[in-house]
Design an enzyme around this catalytic site. Sequence first.
Site, PDB file in Angstrom:
ATOM      1  N   LYS A  20       0.817  -1.233   0.000  1.00 34.84           N
ATOM      2  CA  LYS A  20       0.000   0.000   0.000  1.00 34.84           C
ATOM      3  C   LYS A  20       0.845   1.277   0.000  1.00 34.84           C
ATOM      4  O   LYS A  20       0.464   2.272  -0.619  1.00 34.84           O
ATOM      5  CB  LYS A  20      -0.950   0.014   1.199  1.00 34.84           C
ATOM      6  CG  LYS A  20      -2.089  -0.996   1.098  1.00 34.84           C
ATOM      7  CD  LYS A  20      -3.063  -0.813   2.249  1.00 34.84           C
ATOM      8  CE  LYS A  20      -4.139  -1.879   2.237  1.00 34.84           C
ATOM      9  NZ  LYS A  20      -5.155  -1.654   3.280  1.00 34.84           N
ATOM     10  N   ASP A  55     -10.190   2.750   2.394  1.00 34.26           N
ATOM     11  CA  ASP A  55     -10.296   2.131   3.724  1.00 34.26           C
ATOM     12  C   ASP A  55     -11.011   3.050   4.717  1.00 34.26           C
ATOM     13  O   ASP A  55     -11.764   2.583   5.572  1.00 34.26           O
ATOM     14  CB  ASP A  55      -8.906   1.778   4.263  1.00 34.26           C
ATOM     15  CG  ASP A  55      -8.305   0.570   3.560  1.00 34.26           C
ATOM     16  OD1 ASP A  55      -9.073  -0.308   3.110  1.00 34.26           O
ATOM     17  OD2 ASP A  55      -7.063   0.500   3.455  1.00 34.26           O
TER      18      ASP A  55
END
Length: 280
Positions: free
Chosen positions: A71, A108
């Site tokens: 990420k 997220d």
Amino acid sequence: MAHENLFRAAGVIGWPVAHSRSPRLHGYWLARHGIAGAYLPLPVRPDRIEAALRGLAALGFAGANVTVPHKQAALALADHPDALARRIGAVNLIVVREDGSLEGRNTDAAGFLDSLRAGCPSWRAADGPAVVLGAGGAARAVVAALSDAGVPAICLLNRTRAHAETLAASLGGPVAVLDWGRWAAALDGAALLVNTTVLGMAGQAPLAIDLAALPRAAVVCDIVYVPLETPLLAAARARGNPVVDGLGMLLHQAVPAFKAWFGVRPEVTAEVRALIAATL
Ligand code: ATR
């Protein structure tokens, strides 16, 4: 549109990635909406992440999700990282533009908030302070989400206090750091408790926290979803607190990704939840 055909491909880039539930989730939505497309697990070693991301455009992919351990690298490699992804320091969604350049986004934070709102519709940001446990990547998304939603105060506790201090300093917002173990000081008067640590996950120690000071009306969330009911959620439920499990965040973070690649906003229904829960 410069596409060769209407078939659209996406996937999840991780290492390891075989355990990911995302292919099943997106596969269900593709079938549900009659979309000609595919969503694949894409195992990519850490030293191949740049080649893999560049390859998305070459292969005609609509984009990809990015998961552990890529990420942060995806943030550095994206041509157009958005402001939220830069703030959180992580990209979990790549969208390939028509010119082949890569947008980097983070879903997220929204996934956490949408899961909280779906799991506990009466929760309001203004209800009171939040307590967040942990200071890893998931904590950064959760703290950013709560701060942007208008939560008046966020109390951050982490085993390694320095990691919490770093997170608080880089994200800003109404975040205060307390020492790990100062449960009573943190929980007294809180309206929300969120575990973002690995504690309570299958194979890990349970989260040993004393909930005595937590108001019974406070919502308790775990982002761990294996098991679905962690020892923390079981203890919270037993004393009457509303609880939100971690599967919701997994499902809700996928919604904007599917919309970005396939053009349809899918729904997190009881049916899709049960389908994924059955694989846990
Ligand atoms: P993620 O990206 O999923 O948030 P991570 O970055 O590895 O994962 O973060 C894991 C979190 O769990 C961290 O807050 C970590 O605390 P440290 O910063 O002290 O490492 C926390 N954690 C892991 N094992 C723990 C343990 N045994 N007790 C308490 N916290 C733990």
